[in-house]
Design an enzyme around this catalytic site. Sequence first.
Site, PDB file in Angstrom:
ATOM      1  N   HIS A  85      -7.524  -4.958  -0.709  1.00 34.14           N
ATOM      2  CA  HIS A  85      -6.626  -4.670  -1.826  1.00 34.14           C
ATOM      3  C   HIS A  85      -6.388  -5.919  -2.669  1.00 34.14           C
ATOM      4  O   HIS A  85      -6.486  -7.047  -2.186  1.00 34.14           O
ATOM      5  CB  HIS A  85      -5.305  -4.063  -1.347  1.00 34.14           C
ATOM      6  N   ASP A  87      -3.510  -6.278  -4.801  1.00 30.02           N
ATOM      7  CA  ASP A  87      -2.100  -6.580  -5.057  1.00 30.02           C
ATOM      8  C   ASP A  87      -1.516  -7.410  -3.924  1.00 30.02           C
ATOM      9  O   ASP A  87      -2.057  -7.466  -2.817  1.00 30.02           O
ATOM     10  CB  ASP A  87      -1.302  -5.289  -5.248  1.00 30.02           C
ATOM     11  N   GLU A 151      -1.798  -1.224  -2.632  1.00 32.37           N
ATOM     12  CA  GLU A 151      -1.705  -1.106  -1.174  1.00 32.37           C
ATOM     13  C   GLU A 151      -0.338  -1.540  -0.680  1.00 32.37           C
ATOM     14  O   GLU A 151       0.153  -1.024   0.334  1.00 32.37           O
ATOM     15  CB  GLU A 151      -2.800  -1.944  -0.500  1.00 32.37           C
TER      16      GLU A 151
END
Length: 438
Positions: A85, A87, A151
């Site tokens: 992910h 983020d 996520e």
Amino acid sequence: MADQQADELALAEVVEFTSGLIRIDTTNRGGGDCRERPAAEYAAERLAGAGVEPLLLERTPGRTNVVARIEGTDPSADALLVHGHLDVVPAEAADWSVDPFSGEIRDGVVWGRGAVDMKNMDAMILAVVRGWARAGVRPRRDLVIAFTADEEASAEDGSGFLADEHPELFEGCTEGIGESGAFTFHDGAGRQIYPIAAGERGTAWLKLTARGRAGHGSKVNRENAVTRLAAAVTRIGAYEWPPRLTPTVRAALAQLAALYGVEPDFTDVDRLLEKLGPAAELVEATVRNSANPTMLDAGYKLNVIPGEAVAYVDGRYLAGAEEEFTATLDRLTGPDVSWEFAHREVALQAPVDSPTFARMRAAVAHFAPDGHVVPYCMSGGTDAKQFSRLGITGYGFAPLKLPEGLDYQALFHGVDERVPVEALHFGVRVLDRFLRTV
């Protein structure tokens, strides 16, 4: 092909890419407050530079995901998903020794938010793919590469969106690897343990609501919503959940017991954990369900008894134990407090006797011959939950060789998150070898 190794440029690029991704602030504050697109474009450009065609996909503008497929040499083989992910959780700069979004490289260490969760793995994937392009390497299985948004919140803009709206991109994928596993755990007695995740507890974030009779704070009130809520929260927080061993956790306990020369007595799990010493940390959070009160919200004026009070609880349940979890919450909340799921995701299990797990074990052992690989279950959750909707069995495999004294678990969402350059080099070598052999 397995005897080949990642080249020197791949080792340099993994450091460059980790630092570069950290410098792109992709803080996810929840509620849609995040923008992953600049990081997605960064990853997509580097995939394209390796001759891999990336797709950029969004459910919400700015919440960008990247998906690409590398064709394997065996069309009959199942595909493998490799995901990470983009983020990160928030970071309070005043608490840090460095700017959390500087990507600073100092004394052989890369600093910044995302250094272990999980822009390091994103960088490893990019470095391996680009190294293969230079060497003309193709995997046996198709590899589907996915860099996801969201996520660190609901995954609705990330893996959930991809699984629900673009399942065709993952056609043929039966297994996947992502965070978090194959990191060095030092037990304080000279042993280096490398846990590989083969399961996750389910997510059960709960909203509790107590209702009562609103009134003046000076009057007797036997139907006080705050009192009712406080009593329920206290019961939940004090409850001792009984042990429930999943196959993954049982295998972890058995292998750790063998490593320490301890009889694996599963009838007294807490006593067994005591005998494992510091290594118990790897499994103690996953031998039972849990429910931790985290937020309270009630009232609007000191001398007014509100008619409603709300609390939130972070609940986690083991595979096969969801029914017990919900029945227990019904009992603990009691007749005056209702509850509902604020967010809910499945518990996962993956076989620890699979050829893929054996390949991961072998790849770690090749570069850490003194290490001891064991399976474990994650106490929290990852994007593997959403990808499981597509029938993809998920493992946590983001390899790092860490020095003693660097607490990997504490770095997740912690202050001064950082990763040694040598750990990144180890990760690239192990990931490269695994993906060549799998």
